[in-house]
Structures are given as structure tokens and as C-alpha cells.
Design a protein around this motif. Sequence first.
Motif, PDB file in Angstrom:
ATOM      1  N   ASN A  50     -75.294  -7.730 -43.558  1.00 32.14           N
ATOM      2  CA  ASN A  50     -74.005  -8.047 -43.053  1.00 32.14           C
ATOM      3  C   ASN A  50     -72.893  -8.593 -44.003  1.00 32.14           C
ATOM      4  O   ASN A  50     -71.671  -8.643 -43.853  1.00 32.14           O
ATOM      5  N   LEU A  51     -73.513  -9.020 -45.224  1.00 36.25           N
ATOM      6  CA  LEU A  51     -72.576  -9.272 -46.460  1.00 36.25           C
ATOM      7  C   LEU A  51     -71.342  -8.122 -46.749  1.00 36.25           C
ATOM      8  O   LEU A  51     -70.584  -8.239 -47.082  1.00 36.25           O
ATOM      9  N   LEU A  52     -72.002  -6.858 -46.660  1.00 41.39           N
ATOM     10  CA  LEU A  52     -71.303  -5.701 -46.672  1.00 41.39           C
ATOM     11  C   LEU A  52     -69.997  -5.677 -45.923  1.00 41.39           C
ATOM     12  O   LEU A  52     -68.887  -5.170 -46.443  1.00 41.39           O
ATOM     13  N   THR A  53     -70.201  -6.189 -44.748  1.00 41.02           N
ATOM     14  CA  THR A  53     -68.931  -6.105 -43.789  1.00 41.02           C
ATOM     15  C   THR A  53     -68.144  -7.405 -44.252  1.00 41.02           C
ATOM     16  O   THR A  53     -66.744  -7.150 -44.259  1.00 41.02           O
ATOM     17  N   SER A  54     -68.713  -8.369 -44.731  1.00 38.66           N
ATOM     18  CA  SER A  54     -67.927  -9.580 -44.819  1.00 38.66           C
ATOM     19  C   SER A  54     -66.975  -9.476 -46.125  1.00 38.66           C
ATOM     20  O   SER A  54     -65.741  -9.903 -46.003  1.00 38.66           O
ATOM     21  N   VAL A  55     -67.532  -8.581 -47.247  1.00 41.31           N
ATOM     22  CA  VAL A  55     -66.612  -8.472 -48.414  1.00 41.31           C
ATOM     23  C   VAL A  55     -65.633  -7.603 -48.002  1.00 41.31           C
ATOM     24  O   VAL A  55     -64.524  -7.456 -48.773  1.00 41.31           O
ATOM     25  N   GLU A  56     -65.574  -6.658 -46.944  1.00 49.58           N
ATOM     26  CA  GLU A  56     -64.245  -6.019 -46.634  1.00 49.58           C
ATOM     27  C   GLU A  56     -63.285  -6.982 -45.731  1.00 49.58           C
ATOM     28  O   GLU A  56     -62.293  -6.406 -45.818  1.00 49.58           O
ATOM     29  N   LEU A  57     -63.665  -8.250 -45.371  1.00 47.56           N
ATOM     30  CA  LEU A  57     -62.767  -8.883 -44.478  1.00 47.56           C
ATOM     31  C   LEU A  57     -62.179 -10.106 -45.306  1.00 47.56           C
ATOM     32  O   LEU A  57     -61.139 -10.641 -44.931  1.00 47.56           O
ATOM     33  N   LEU A  84     -70.015 -16.532 -42.716  1.00 48.35           N
ATOM     34  CA  LEU A  84     -71.307 -17.094 -42.842  1.00 48.35           C
ATOM     35  C   LEU A  84     -72.302 -15.955 -42.202  1.00 48.35           C
ATOM     36  O   LEU A  84     -72.250 -15.786 -40.955  1.00 48.35           O
ATOM     37  N   ASP A  85     -73.071 -15.660 -43.156  1.00 48.57           N
ATOM     38  CA  ASP A  85     -74.217 -14.493 -42.703  1.00 48.57           C
ATOM     39  C   ASP A  85     -75.399 -15.317 -42.545  1.00 48.57           C
ATOM     40  O   ASP A  85     -76.223 -15.907 -43.446  1.00 48.57           O
ATOM     41  N   ALA A  86     -75.961 -15.625 -41.097  1.00 50.53           N
ATOM     42  CA  ALA A  86     -77.294 -16.018 -40.673  1.00 50.53           C
ATOM     43  C   ALA A  86     -78.214 -15.055 -40.348  1.00 50.53           C
ATOM     44  O   ALA A  86     -79.062 -15.449 -39.138  1.00 50.53           O
ATOM     45  N   ALA A  87     -77.978 -13.853 -40.604  1.00 52.64           N
ATOM     46  CA  ALA A  87     -78.545 -12.971 -39.851  1.00 52.64           C
ATOM     47  C   ALA A  87     -79.110 -11.714 -40.723  1.00 52.64           C
ATOM     48  O   ALA A  87     -80.510 -11.253 -40.371  1.00 52.64           O
ATOM     49  N   GLY A  88     -78.736 -11.677 -41.918  1.00 48.29           N
ATOM     50  CA  GLY A  88     -79.216 -10.644 -42.750  1.00 48.29           C
ATOM     51  C   GLY A  88     -78.713  -9.191 -42.536  1.00 48.29           C
ATOM     52  O   GLY A  88     -77.492  -9.124 -42.072  1.00 48.29           O
ATOM     53  N   HIS A  89     -79.608  -8.328 -42.538  1.00 44.10           N
ATOM     54  CA  HIS A  89     -79.161  -6.850 -42.344  1.00 44.10           C
ATOM     55  C   HIS A  89     -78.027  -6.591 -42.807  1.00 44.10           C
ATOM     56  O   HIS A  89     -77.258  -5.476 -42.180  1.00 44.10           O
ATOM     57  N   ILE A 135     -67.937 -16.487 -48.792  1.00 44.02           N
ATOM     58  CA  ILE A 135     -68.782 -15.615 -48.215  1.00 44.02           C
ATOM     59  C   ILE A 135     -70.120 -16.530 -48.471  1.00 44.02           C
ATOM     60  O   ILE A 135     -70.104 -16.232 -49.892  1.00 44.02           O
ATOM     61  N   GLY A 136     -71.013 -16.611 -47.677  1.00 37.97           N
ATOM     62  CA  GLY A 136     -71.907 -17.217 -47.781  1.00 37.97           C
ATOM     63  C   GLY A 136     -73.137 -16.843 -47.011  1.00 37.97           C
ATOM     64  O   GLY A 136     -72.823 -16.279 -45.940  1.00 37.97           O
ATOM     65  N   THR A 137     -74.400 -16.669 -47.508  1.00 39.02           N
ATOM     66  CA  THR A 137     -75.581 -16.288 -46.785  1.00 39.02           C
ATOM     67  C   THR A 137     -76.713 -17.138 -46.749  1.00 39.02           C
ATOM     68  O   THR A 137     -76.867 -17.704 -47.871  1.00 39.02           O
ATOM     69  N   ILE A 138     -77.623 -17.355 -45.900  1.00 38.43           N
ATOM     70  CA  ILE A 138     -78.809 -18.118 -45.721  1.00 38.43           C
ATOM     71  C   ILE A 138     -80.082 -17.230 -45.885  1.00 38.43           C
ATOM     72  O   ILE A 138     -81.160 -17.920 -46.097  1.00 38.43           O
ATOM     73  N   VAL A 139     -79.892 -15.893 -45.719  1.00 33.46           N
ATOM     74  CA  VAL A 139     -81.093 -15.115 -45.738  1.00 33.46           C
ATOM     75  C   VAL A 139     -80.994 -13.924 -46.795  1.00 33.46           C
ATOM     76  O   VAL A 139     -81.965 -13.449 -46.882  1.00 33.46           O
ATOM     77  N   ASP A 140     -79.938 -13.666 -47.321  1.00 35.08           N
ATOM     78  CA  ASP A 140     -80.036 -12.553 -48.321  1.00 35.08           C
ATOM     79  C   ASP A 140     -79.510 -12.781 -49.620  1.00 35.08           C
ATOM     80  O   ASP A 140     -78.419 -12.490 -50.152  1.00 35.08           O
ATOM     81  N   ALA A 141     -80.286 -13.560 -50.359  1.00 29.09           N
ATOM     82  CA  ALA A 141     -79.901 -14.050 -51.934  1.00 29.09           C
ATOM     83  C   ALA A 141     -79.895 -12.811 -52.894  1.00 29.09           C
ATOM     84  O   ALA A 141     -78.873 -12.964 -53.603  1.00 29.09           O
ATOM     85  N   THR A 175     -59.911 -18.743 -39.881  1.00 27.67           N
ATOM     86  CA  THR A 175     -60.808 -17.875 -39.110  1.00 27.67           C
ATOM     87  C   THR A 175     -62.044 -17.939 -39.889  1.00 27.67           C
ATOM     88  O   THR A 175     -61.983 -17.267 -40.834  1.00 27.67           O
ATOM     89  N   LEU A 176     -63.305 -18.144 -39.201  1.00 28.63           N
ATOM     90  CA  LEU A 176     -64.561 -18.076 -39.781  1.00 28.63           C
ATOM     91  C   LEU A 176     -65.317 -17.035 -38.810  1.00 28.63           C
ATOM     92  O   LEU A 176     -65.328 -16.952 -37.803  1.00 28.63           O
ATOM     93  N   LEU A 177     -66.009 -16.008 -39.795  1.00 27.70           N
ATOM     94  CA  LEU A 177     -66.958 -15.200 -39.172  1.00 27.70           C
ATOM     95  C   LEU A 177     -68.245 -15.561 -39.395  1.00 27.70           C
ATOM     96  O   LEU A 177     -68.792 -15.989 -40.558  1.00 27.70           O
ATOM     97  N   VAL A 178     -69.059 -15.701 -38.054  1.00 29.72           N
ATOM     98  CA  VAL A 178     -70.480 -15.968 -38.434  1.00 29.72           C
ATOM     99  C   VAL A 178     -71.377 -14.981 -37.830  1.00 29.72           C
ATOM    100  O   VAL A 178     -71.332 -14.242 -36.840  1.00 29.72           O
TER     101      VAL A 178
END
Length: 313
Positions: free
Chosen positions: A221-228, A214-219, A235-241, A147-150
Motif C-alpha cells: 500500500n505504500l506504493l499507492t501512498s507515495v503517488e498521493l 498511514l499503512d496498517a495493512a501492508g500489501h 507517509i508511515g507504515t507499521i507493517v512494511d519496514a 486529509t489522512l489516508l488510512v
Amino acid sequence: MSAAMRAAAIDSFGPAENLTVREVPRPVAGPGEVVVRVRVAGVQLTDAAIRGGWTPPGASIDFPQVLGNEFAGTVSAVGPGARGFSVGDGVAGFRVLGCYAEYVNVPADQVAHVPPGVSWLTAGTLSASGQTAHTALERLDVRGGQTLLVHGAAGGVGTVAVQLAVARGARVVGTASAANHEYVRSLGAVPVEYGAGQLGRVRAAAPRGVDAALDAAGHDNLLTSVELVGDRSRIGTIVDAGLAGALGCRWITSDRSAARLRELLDLCASGELTVTVRRALPLDEAWRAHLDVETGHGRGKVALLVGSGGGTP
């Protein structure tokens, strides 16, 4: 005196209105290069960031600076040592700068032939978002049965990432605004409303857990991803280094190549991948295209029609 061409360029960093069309020298094909007569150029948030003052790693800005990093068109000249291409070939390609123009010179290893049936509009807007999404799924090791979260599933990168993951046999949950839920569902993902409370909504949509994100939005969202996701290397992002570094997640940049672009073009030709272009504007309205992408909203991509349209080569 060299021939001239029309291009959208900036004379200084600043707002979208700084991007104007003017005549600049037409490029020539150097060793290992081809010159392409551009039909369609894609518009990226990265282009707007450069216009605003950011310089990509390894690049230099020389005013007047023509912007744009992806394109499709026909080969008009082949330089010494550039193999595999002939004048008249339909191609798609990429470079860091210079694509909002009637002609672009580019190394031959940064272009790929456009397969029959793929439109100029698709070919010209595929490279940036497509290669970023393809790279991200590779780095996050997304496989069938997982399962991938985008985050930002309706955007340019999200649209491609969802389709590529579904093609791999993965289950995809995509965050998006309510207005884009049907669109996200049509791509093959389970849509979830972003914003306050999204953690609980994602958990409800993925009762067996989430394997990668995969976070392609910022805001944040990585804080949500690390809980899941238990493994933060997935867990990767293209917007929030910055936040990625603080949380121990991946900062994902695109590993662009002609081979990767060719694979994506073939998927478009077979109907397995679709590029959504929400707006196509003439070159003279490049500044309006920047205003559009800077909103951070909307489905898929924005394009500039540089040549005579976005039909099929």
C-alpha cells in the motif's frame, strides 16, 4: 514453593496449535512493580509473529514462554517503591510478553487506572493498537483541516487512527474490503475499496489531495501512498519496514507510556473513542485467537477472557 497460575505459553516456535494453557509459577511484585490479576488480554498479530519465531528488539524468549502484550485487571500486590496504586485498583497496562496469564507483574509506570464506565474488554484491548495509532498520528503530524489516508481502516490500529484523526478535525479516507465499508463510514471516514485500481478511487474520494498516509495493512500500500502524498516523511507504515526504507517513508513503532494509555482511556470514558472487539475467547482457546488475527481480516480486536468476563470494573 511458589503459587501456580494458568497461562497460555509456547514450548517452541511454530503454528498456533503450539500455544497451549498450562500451570506456571505466579509472579511476585518486584521493586517498582505491581502484580495484576488479569481479566482481559488483547491478542495482536505481533504475538503471533513471536509464536512463529520472531523476537522483538531487546526481548529474549525463554521457554515455556507466556505470550501477550496488553491486559486489564485488578491490582493484587504492590511492590516496594511502586507508587500510585493500591490492591484492588482496576488498571490497564502493557509489557512485551507474559500477558496471556491469570497474573502479570509489570512496572508501575506501564499501567494506568481504568476510568469509571470503561469496560474490562475495552481496557484490555486498547493499549497496543491504541498507542500505535496515537503515536502514528503524532509522528505524521496529522492536524485539523488535513486529509489522512488510512490503509486497513477497519483493523485494530486503523479503527483507532480514524477516530483520533477525525477528533482532530482531519478528513479521513480509509481503504477496506467492501464488507467493512459501512463500519469504516461509521467511524467517520470515507471508505474506499482496496485492491487493483485503488489509487484512482482514493483520488476520487480526496479531490483536494492527501496530506498524510498511514499503512496498517501492508500489501504494498505504500506504493499507492507515495503517488498521493508529496512529503514522504508524512507517509508511515507499521507493517512494511523494508518497503518503507526503500521508498524513504517512515517505519512507525509504538511509543508506549502510561501517560499515552491514560489519555486514550479517558477518551474511551468520554465516548470520543470506541474499541471494537470482534471476538472474545476463553484463555484455553488462545490458539484460535491467533488463527483469527493471522487471517489479516476482520474489524477491530480479538480478546482473551482470562478472568470472569469483560464487564465494567
